[in-house]
Design a protein around this motif. Sequence first.
Motif, PDB file in Angstrom:
ATOM      1  N   ILE A 157      55.699 -34.302  55.544  1.00 29.11           N
ATOM      2  CA  ILE A 157      55.858 -33.059  54.782  1.00 29.11           C
ATOM      3  C   ILE A 157      57.179 -32.384  55.136  1.00 29.11           C
ATOM      4  O   ILE A 157      57.949 -31.974  54.265  1.00 29.11           O
ATOM      5  N   ILE A 158      57.454 -32.264  56.432  1.00 34.40           N
ATOM      6  CA  ILE A 158      58.688 -31.607  56.874  1.00 34.40           C
ATOM      7  C   ILE A 158      59.912 -32.387  56.398  1.00 34.40           C
ATOM      8  O   ILE A 158      60.903 -31.800  55.951  1.00 34.40           O
ATOM      9  N   GLN A 159      59.847 -33.708  56.469  1.00 35.29           N
ATOM     10  CA  GLN A 159      60.961 -34.532  56.007  1.00 35.29           C
ATOM     11  C   GLN A 159      61.168 -34.373  54.501  1.00 35.29           C
ATOM     12  O   GLN A 159      62.312 -34.339  54.011  1.00 35.29           O
ATOM     13  N   ALA A 160      60.065 -34.247  53.756  1.00 32.81           N
ATOM     14  CA  ALA A 160      60.162 -34.071  52.306  1.00 32.81           C
ATOM     15  C   ALA A 160      60.830 -32.750  51.951  1.00 32.81           C
ATOM     16  O   ALA A 160      61.629 -32.666  51.007  1.00 32.81           O
ATOM     17  N   VAL A 161      60.519 -31.696  52.701  1.00 32.69           N
ATOM     18  CA  VAL A 161      61.196 -30.405  52.489  1.00 32.69           C
ATOM     19  C   VAL A 161      62.675 -30.560  52.834  1.00 32.69           C
ATOM     20  O   VAL A 161      63.553 -30.085  52.099  1.00 32.69           O
ATOM     21  N   HIS A 162      62.949 -31.206  53.926  1.00 35.42           N
ATOM     22  CA  HIS A 162      64.328 -31.451  54.355  1.00 35.42           C
ATOM     23  C   HIS A 162      65.133 -32.163  53.267  1.00 35.42           C
ATOM     24  O   HIS A 162      66.313 -31.858  53.028  1.00 35.42           O
ATOM     25  N   ASP A 163      64.474 -33.083  52.552  1.00 29.93           N
ATOM     26  CA  ASP A 163      65.151 -33.866  51.521  1.00 29.93           C
ATOM     27  C   ASP A 163      65.133 -33.187  50.144  1.00 29.93           C
ATOM     28  O   ASP A 163      65.557 -33.794  49.147  1.00 29.93           O
ATOM     29  N   GLY A 164      64.630 -31.938  50.094  1.00 30.82           N
ATOM     30  CA  GLY A 164      64.699 -31.172  48.861  1.00 30.82           C
ATOM     31  C   GLY A 164      63.602 -31.426  47.851  1.00 30.82           C
ATOM     32  O   GLY A 164      63.731 -31.054  46.680  1.00 30.82           O
ATOM     33  N   LEU A 165      62.482 -32.020  48.289  1.00 38.26           N
ATOM     34  CA  LEU A 165      61.414 -32.332  47.338  1.00 38.26           C
ATOM     35  C   LEU A 165      60.574 -31.114  46.952  1.00 38.26           C
ATOM     36  O   LEU A 165      59.992 -31.077  45.874  1.00 38.26           O
ATOM     37  N   GLY A 166      60.476 -30.122  47.824  1.00 37.75           N
ATOM     38  CA  GLY A 166      59.656 -28.963  47.505  1.00 37.75           C
ATOM     39  C   GLY A 166      59.440 -28.057  48.702  1.00 37.75           C
ATOM     40  O   GLY A 166      60.225 -28.069  49.652  1.00 37.75           O
ATOM     41  N   ILE A 167      58.351 -27.288  48.666  1.00 36.07           N
ATOM     42  CA  ILE A 167      58.055 -26.304  49.710  1.00 36.07           C
ATOM     43  C   ILE A 167      56.710 -26.619  50.363  1.00 36.07           C
ATOM     44  O   ILE A 167      55.888 -27.343  49.812  1.00 36.07           O
ATOM     45  N   SER A 168      56.493 -26.040  51.532  1.00 37.29           N
ATOM     46  CA  SER A 168      55.219 -26.212  52.214  1.00 37.29           C
ATOM     47  C   SER A 168      54.987 -25.052  53.162  1.00 37.29           C
ATOM     48  O   SER A 168      55.861 -24.191  53.343  1.00 37.29           O
ATOM     49  N   ILE A 169      53.817 -25.026  53.770  1.00 37.78           N
ATOM     50  CA  ILE A 169      53.467 -24.015  54.774  1.00 37.78           C
ATOM     51  C   ILE A 169      53.034 -24.737  56.041  1.00 37.78           C
ATOM     52  O   ILE A 169      52.215 -25.660  55.988  1.00 37.78           O
ATOM     53  N   ILE A 170      53.592 -24.317  57.187  1.00 35.64           N
ATOM     54  CA  ILE A 170      53.280 -24.924  58.474  1.00 35.64           C
ATOM     55  C   ILE A 170      53.082 -23.834  59.516  1.00 35.64           C
ATOM     56  O   ILE A 170      53.492 -22.683  59.306  1.00 35.64           O
ATOM     57  N   PRO A 171      52.472 -24.147  60.662  1.00 31.12           N
ATOM     58  CA  PRO A 171      52.339 -23.165  61.747  1.00 31.12           C
ATOM     59  C   PRO A 171      53.703 -22.726  62.263  1.00 31.12           C
ATOM     60  O   PRO A 171      54.654 -23.511  62.298  1.00 31.12           O
ATOM     61  N   ALA A 172      53.789 -21.481  62.703  1.00 29.13           N
ATOM     62  CA  ALA A 172      55.057 -20.928  63.175  1.00 29.13           C
ATOM     63  C   ALA A 172      55.565 -21.645  64.422  1.00 29.13           C
ATOM     64  O   ALA A 172      56.775 -21.818  64.590  1.00 29.13           O
TER      65      ALA A 172
END
Length: 281
Positions: free
Chosen positions: A218-233
């Motif tokens: 998920i984090i890698q996908a955000v990094h690559d510009g695929l979309g957004i997500s929510i994760i723990p702080a």
Amino acid sequence: MESHELKIFKQVAELQSVSRAAEKLGYVQPNVSQRIKNLEEELGVRLFLRNNRGVTLTEEGKKLLDYTNKILQLIDEAKTAVNPNKWRESLKIGATQTISAVKIPHLLSSFFKEYNNIDVKVRTSNKIKLEEMLFYGEVDGIFVHSSQSKSECEIVYSYFEKIVLISPNLNSNDRQSYYKLLVNSDVNCIYRKQLLDLPKESNFHSSNIIEFDTLESIIQAVHDGLGISIIPADIAETRKATQEIIFTELPKKIKIDFLIKSRKQQSPSLKKFIRFLQLNN
């Protein structure tokens, strides 16, 4: 009724399969089946219901499993008390993927400063599977997001977790990527639910969902510009140096509980861990 037979019974109960229990124990299946049959004949009750998918515990079987966990725990405690150099205390913890990523290592790092003679195993799975593992005695306690506590579970520790919206650091021409929601494939994941509720509370709408099995994906996908997500702080904190991702803390917090099985005798290591959590809250 011998301890060895109880260990076989426990394996069959946990795996809900005679064949899988035999494979794990390194026995032939007829041997395991005969041991279970011997127990049932000795006790005069059926311990399992057989079906096409395997076996499930009867009410009598559930009662025996509770006593089995207590008996095997006492045996382990006796070994540790008699020869602590050979038989160390053990603690088995279950947690969801997001909690296992940062929170558990952080807790254990502090825990081992006080108790470095305990062997700890961490099992990672989804919430439903973790609750099942707790019921069958595969773990001593589980970290899961807040929910209605079942009658067989007891909450002994809780904390609130900040959550962060992560989005690609793109130029204005690429903003359409924001409309893809990157979620965990576990439909019961609390962070997935928070993300799916976000479009209803914001000024955009999206039905574009991409599912991933791991937090890293998920984090890698955000990094690559695929979309957004929510994760723990606390996970976001470890990635703050990543310039390709924008981190936005959200006002909501997620309640995380540590559950143990109600009315179950607590091992010395579990008592120490609970006391550590409560004193360091």
